[in-house]
Design a protein around this motif. Structure first.
Motif, PDB file in Angstrom:
ATOM      1  N   MET A  69       0.973  -1.244  -0.197  1.00 23.28           N
ATOM      2  CA  MET A  69      -0.055  -0.034   0.018  1.00 23.28           C
ATOM      3  C   MET A  69       0.945   1.201   0.318  1.00 23.28           C
ATOM      4  SD  MET A  69      -3.269   0.278  -0.017  1.00 23.28           S
ATOM      5  CE  MET A  69      -3.610  -1.430   0.417  1.00 23.28           C
ATOM      6  N   ALA A  70       0.408   2.224  -0.900  1.00 23.22           N
ATOM      7  CA  ALA A  70       0.943   3.632  -0.776  1.00 23.22           C
ATOM      8  C   ALA A  70      -0.016   4.688  -0.048  1.00 23.22           C
ATOM      9  CB  ALA A  70       1.237   3.848  -2.217  1.00 23.22           C
ATOM     10  N   GLU A  71       0.492   5.271   0.718  1.00 25.21           N
ATOM     11  CA  GLU A  71      -0.332   6.278   1.623  1.00 25.21           C
ATOM     12  C   GLU A  71      -0.032   7.488   1.277  1.00 25.21           C
ATOM     13  OE1 GLU A  71      -1.788   3.107   5.441  1.00 25.21           O
ATOM     14  OE2 GLU A  71      -0.308   5.031   5.557  1.00 25.21           O
ATOM     15  N   LYS A  72      -0.861   8.415   1.505  1.00 28.39           N
ATOM     16  CA  LYS A  72      -0.431  10.215   1.361  1.00 28.39           C
ATOM     17  C   LYS A  72      -1.419  10.568   2.365  1.00 28.39           C
ATOM     18  CE  LYS A  72      -0.416  14.001  -1.613  1.00 28.39           C
ATOM     19  NZ  LYS A  72       1.275  14.217  -1.396  1.00 28.39           N
ATOM     20  N   ASN A  73      -0.871  11.347   3.396  1.00 29.49           N
ATOM     21  CA  ASN A  73      -1.564  12.258   4.242  1.00 29.49           C
ATOM     22  C   ASN A  73      -2.005  13.594   3.750  1.00 29.49           C
ATOM     23  OD1 ASN A  73      -1.504  10.517   6.663  1.00 29.49           O
ATOM     24  ND2 ASN A  73       0.671  11.148   6.811  1.00 29.49           N
ATOM     25  N   ILE A  74      -3.043  13.766   3.631  1.00 25.42           N
ATOM     26  CA  ILE A  74      -3.457  15.103   2.973  1.00 25.42           C
ATOM     27  C   ILE A  74      -5.000  15.353   3.581  1.00 25.42           C
ATOM     28  CG2 ILE A  74      -4.981  13.800   1.024  1.00 25.42           C
ATOM     29  CD1 ILE A  74      -3.885  16.206  -0.837  1.00 25.42           C
ATOM     30  N   ASP A  75      -5.260  16.818   3.921  1.00 24.76           N
ATOM     31  CA  ASP A  75      -6.360  17.230   4.571  1.00 24.76           C
ATOM     32  C   ASP A  75      -7.498  17.014   3.607  1.00 24.76           C
ATOM     33  OD1 ASP A  75      -8.343  18.455   6.059  1.00 24.76           O
ATOM     34  OD2 ASP A  75      -7.316  20.256   5.891  1.00 24.76           O
ATOM     35  N   LEU A  76      -8.215  16.036   3.611  1.00 22.67           N
ATOM     36  CA  LEU A  76      -9.513  15.927   2.682  1.00 22.67           C
ATOM     37  C   LEU A  76     -10.709  16.695   3.365  1.00 22.67           C
ATOM     38  CD1 LEU A  76      -8.885  11.932   2.230  1.00 22.67           C
ATOM     39  CD2 LEU A  76      -8.303  13.990   0.620  1.00 22.67           C
ATOM     40  N   SER A  77     -10.689  17.237   4.561  1.00 21.92           N
ATOM     41  CA  SER A  77     -11.698  17.961   4.827  1.00 21.92           C
ATOM     42  C   SER A  77     -11.774  19.369   4.013  1.00 21.92           C
ATOM     43  CB  SER A  77     -11.836  18.140   6.129  1.00 21.92           C
ATOM     44  OG  SER A  77     -10.675  18.850   6.582  1.00 21.92           O
ATOM     45  N   ASN A  78     -10.580  19.652   3.499  1.00 20.07           N
ATOM     46  CA  ASN A  78     -10.455  20.980   2.645  1.00 20.07           C
ATOM     47  C   ASN A  78     -10.583  20.775   1.375  1.00 20.07           C
ATOM     48  OD1 ASN A  78      -9.461  23.271   1.594  1.00 20.07           O
ATOM     49  ND2 ASN A  78      -7.800  23.457   2.885  1.00 20.07           N
ATOM     50  N   GLU A  79     -11.640  21.086   0.691  1.00 24.91           N
ATOM     51  CA  GLU A  79     -12.004  20.966  -0.790  1.00 24.91           C
ATOM     52  C   GLU A  79     -10.981  21.208  -1.673  1.00 24.91           C
ATOM     53  OE1 GLU A  79     -15.615  22.033  -3.643  1.00 24.91           O
ATOM     54  OE2 GLU A  79     -16.131  21.789  -1.491  1.00 24.91           O
ATOM     55  N   SER A  80     -10.071  22.320  -1.372  1.00 20.75           N
ATOM     56  CA  SER A  80      -9.134  22.818  -2.173  1.00 20.75           C
ATOM     57  C   SER A  80      -7.811  21.520  -2.393  1.00 20.75           C
ATOM     58  CB  SER A  80      -8.451  24.038  -1.654  1.00 20.75           C
ATOM     59  OG  SER A  80      -7.720  23.789  -0.357  1.00 20.75           O
ATOM     60  N   ASN A  81      -7.993  20.670  -1.466  1.00 22.31           N
ATOM     61  CA  ASN A  81      -6.819  19.574  -1.481  1.00 22.31           C
ATOM     62  C   ASN A  81      -7.425  18.428  -2.380  1.00 22.31           C
ATOM     63  OD1 ASN A  81      -4.910  20.993  -0.154  1.00 22.31           O
ATOM     64  ND2 ASN A  81      -5.787  19.939   1.804  1.00 22.31           N
ATOM     65  N   TRP A  82      -8.733  18.254  -2.755  1.00 18.72           N
ATOM     66  CA  TRP A  82      -9.216  17.183  -3.513  1.00 18.72           C
ATOM     67  C   TRP A  82      -8.603  16.944  -5.008  1.00 18.72           C
ATOM     68  CZ3 TRP A  82     -15.185  17.594  -2.753  1.00 18.72           C
ATOM     69  CH2 TRP A  82     -15.660  17.474  -1.288  1.00 18.72           C
ATOM     70  N   THR A  83      -8.231  18.326  -5.642  1.00 19.12           N
ATOM     71  CA  THR A  83      -7.510  18.021  -6.898  1.00 19.12           C
ATOM     72  C   THR A  83      -6.065  17.260  -6.923  1.00 19.12           C
ATOM     73  OG1 THR A  83      -8.712  19.797  -8.071  1.00 19.12           O
ATOM     74  CG2 THR A  83      -6.540  19.026  -8.920  1.00 19.12           C
TER      75      THR A  83
END
Length: 105
Positions: A69-83
């Motif tokens: 598995m590859a994992e990335k931490n990213i704030d998905l609650s912030n819609e600007s990070n979805w792209t």
């Protein structure tokens, strides 16, 4: 997007864990008579697989299943990070398919 690996004993997996701000993409090896052989082939090529993907993957094995598995931490609650999250998932999905093609059984 169809990422199926055809008639094999392992499948691609992608998911987003929104509450933990983690996205994952990898290969899940289910319960099969071939599980140990499949995982062993991937594990014995761990250094080359990490190089191909361009990051250190999590190789996990237990009595029932295995995964790479590859994992990335990213704030998905912030819609600007979805792209960024979507782009990362698509790029990693292509690399995971290359891993399967090059090192899979």
């Amino acid at each position: 997007m169809d990422l199926s690996f055809g008639s094999s004993d392992y499948w691609p997996t992608m998911n987003a864990v929104i509450t933990k701000s983690i996205i994952r993409c990898g290969i899940w090896i289910g319960v099969s008579s071939n599980k140990d052989a499949i995982y062993s082939k991937f594990k014995s090529n761990e250094v080359a697989i990490n190089a191909l993907v361009g990051m250190t993957l999590n190789f996990t094995e237990n009595t029932k299943t295995c995964s790479i598995m590859a994992e990335k931490n990213i704030d998905l609650s912030n819609e600007s990070n979805w792209t960024e999250a979507y782009t990362w998932l698509m790029e990693i999905a292509v690399k995971i398919k290359q891993v399967k093609d090059q090192f899979g059984i």
